[in-house]
Enzyme design. Structure first.
Site, short mmCIF file in Angstrom:
data_model
loop_
_atom_site.label_atom_id
_atom_site.label_comp_id
_atom_site.label_asym_id
_atom_site.label_seq_id
_atom_site.Cartn_x
_atom_site.Cartn_y
_atom_site.Cartn_z
N GLY A 269 -56.82 15.51 -13.43
CA GLY A 269 -57.38 14.71 -12.35
C GLY A 269 -58.68 15.27 -11.82
N SER A 270 -58.80 15.25 -10.49
CA SER A 270 -60.08 15.54 -9.84
C SER A 270 -60.57 16.97 -10.01
CB SER A 270 -59.98 15.21 -8.35
OG SER A 270 -59.84 13.81 -8.17
N LEU A 271 -59.74 17.87 -10.56
CA LEU A 271 -60.28 19.19 -10.91
C LEU A 271 -61.49 19.05 -11.83
CD1 LEU A 271 -57.24 21.58 -11.63
CD2 LEU A 271 -58.46 21.21 -9.49
#
Length: 573
Positions: A269-271
């Site tokens: 995801g947003s990592l």
């Protein structure tokens, strides 16, 4: 040579010599085994299932393996000498009486089964493959004929489950079967010098405790926690849960022995916005002062990309990262060159191949086979691409450290490593660090904020793909947080990923990485930083970070409510 016990008719001198041998052997075993937890090697196989090993026929011990120690010399794996008990059934006298006497002393041996072995008509029969010092002494004192004590080397792991996935385990013939024991099997067999790992058991213990508590609290299915030196690539901690004890590895299944940090791959995801930001800023086509419209969902064909933390207005690049905007990140990726630029940057980071690290359990990244616009958009915020937590952590450590690609290692390095290829400019490194500090200071990572250290980081929450159909599973996520400290001059990266956490009352039911994983990273940093000699961040450093930030308050164009706006003061590139 094997020690043979004489019969009741032996002479007094022979009996005295026998007693001396009993005492000597028993003391040797007792002192060798002191403080060590001896494990049950499983069911004792019959001689039909397990023929007599050549290595113990003449009583010689198996070759020794080198010890494994952590970077401070604490023992992780070593060999001890134990004794197995075998018999020549033709010389034991009355098989029934001998079996009953041995069963009384050994406790866990069945007298009837032992008698059956003695009556099988063969000249060799196993009695017990591992004797304690007390059992050895008791058997010797029986004075039975036809018994042989065979010295055997046994591998033990004094730290148990604390580092099981890293160290691994061996089989009964001392061959490595997993972890470092398998990956460096030849080194451990041929070089008697202790193998020194990069792990620091003090830090490993902290990570194990904190991640274990999070798994219990949020009822997660699995988890990974790690600490990496961003200058050398050395791993000071690598924890995979559920854990297993290598001393009892036969009692666990493959899923428990699988390393969640290297053997499992996840959409993180947003990592991945860390990677997209680095790519976009370093391209020269995107600057910190740029703004991208996130007022409405981004339409790509029949698909719509939305924001979980929607601001419904144009966002600056600092706001896109701090507030974790999917729309803004996708627009940044397109401005930097789209799918073609993404693929080239991911290759530079090594995402087109398995991670090179001293572990056998390494699953390569899963990249899209095609790269249309919608894939380029979703990859920019970590969907449609799956990597192991360690491979992502190493890429991030490379980007926020020197800007050069690190090679992660579980071995303690004697000197500075060879510098890897340059990934991004020093200016991009500096901007990226500041964006990660801003995420913790003002964005989705505020629950990782510390008074002791200036911490930078990024939250990530990704739905898990469905296994039997296209799309994603409802309500099942991987929640993560990656932290770097101290962010002005990074020394260490800390990553925690929780597989399928469930929110609780304190998180208002939220499963997001900012609620579940970020506080875990903060506690690891707060506890391990002083042990590692990292001084607290000085006020002047914090002031310099804050001086780059311009905060204003402006009425929202749609709602009219006043809203905080974030921008970088020295945004010119």
């Amino acid at each position: 040579m094997s020690a043979s016990a004489g019969g009741p008719g032996s002479t007094g001198l022979a009996a005295a010599r026998l007693r001396l041998r009993v005492v000597a052997v028993a003391l040797a075993v007792a002192f060798t085994s002191m403080g060590v937890r001896l494990i049950d090697l499983g069911e004792r196989a019959s001689e039909r299932d397990q023929p007599r090993p050549a290595a113990t026929v003449d009583g010689e011990e198996q070759p020794a393996r080198a010890d494994i120690v952590d970077r401070r010399g604490r023992l992780l794996a070593t060999d001890v000498t134990t004794y197995a008990l075998a018999a020549d059934p033709a010389n034991v006298g009355d098989p029934a009486l001998a079996a009953q006497a041995l069963a009384r002393v050994l406790g866990e041996v069945d007298a009837a089964e032992l008698e059956r072995r003695f009556l099988a008509g063969r000249r060799f029969a196993w009695v017990d493959r591992e004797l304690s010092a007390e059992q050895l002494r008791g058997v010797m004192e029986l004075g039975l004929k036809g018994l042989h004590f065979l010295p055997r080397r046994k591998r033990i792991w004094p730290q148990g489950e604390l580092a099981g996935h890293v160290v691994g385990f061996t089989g009964v013939d001392q061959q490595g079967l997993s972890g470092i024991e398998l990956a460096l099997d030849r080194r451990l067999r041929e070089d008697p010098e202790p193998l020194v790992l990069s792990l620091d058991l003090r830090v490993q213990q902290i990570v194990h405790e904190e991640v274990g508590e999070a798994v219990k609290r949020f009822r997660a299915r699995a988890a990974c926690g790690l600490v990496q030196d961003v200058e050398s690539g050395e791993l000071l901690a690598l924890v995979s849960l559920p854990e297993f004890d290598p001393n009892r590895w036969q009692r666990t299944g493959p899923s428990e022995r699988r390393n969640s940090c290297t053997g499992n791959i996840y959409e993180l995801g947003s990592l991945f916005k860390v990677i997209t930001a680095a790519m976009a800023l370093d391209s020269g086509k995107v600057g910190l002062s740029d703004r991208f419209d996130a007022t409405e969902p981004l339409r790509i064909g029949r698909h719509r990309i939305r924001d979980d933390h929607a601001k419904r207005r144009p966002l600056s690049v600092p706001e896109i990262i701090a507030y974790s905007s999917n729309i803004g990140t996708a627009r940044m990726a397109f401005a930097a060159g789209g799918g073609e630029a993404e693929q080239a940057f991911l290759r530079k980071l090594g995402f087109d191949r398995p991670l090179a690290v001293e572990l056998p359990d390494r699953t390569p990244p899963l990249l899209p086979s095609r790269w249309p616009e919608i894939v380029a958009a979703t990859v920019s915020f970590g969907h449609g691409i799956a990597v192991s937590p360690l491979q992502f952590a190493n890429a991030t450590a490379s980007l926020v450290g020197s800007g050069r690609l690190l090679r992660p290692t579980l071995l303690r390095l004697a000197g500075a490593p060879e510098p890897g290829p340059q990934l991004i400019s020093q200016r991009t490194v500096t901007d990226l660090r500041w964006l990660l500090w801003l995420t913790v200071e003002k964005g989705t990572g505020t629950r990782a904020r510390l008074s002791r250290y200036a911490l930078g980081g990024k939250t990530g929450t990704a739905d898990k793909p469905a296994s039997q159909r296209r799309g994603y599973r409802s309500g099942e996520v991987v929640a993560s947080f990656v932290g770097i400290f101290p962010i002005d001059q990074p020394r260490y990266l800390v990553l925690v990923s929780l597989d399928e956490p469930k929110g609780d009352a304190s998180t208002y039911g939220f499963r997001y990485g900012g609620w579940t994983a970020a506080p875990v990273v903060a506690r690891i940093v707060d506890r391990s930083g002083p042990l590692l000699g990292v001084p607290p961040t000085e006020g002047e450093t914090l002031q310099a970070l804050r001086e780059r930030l311009l905060v204003s308050e402006t009425p929202h164009a749609l709602t009219g409510h006043p809203e905080e706006r974030l921008a970088a003061l020295d945004a010119g590139r």
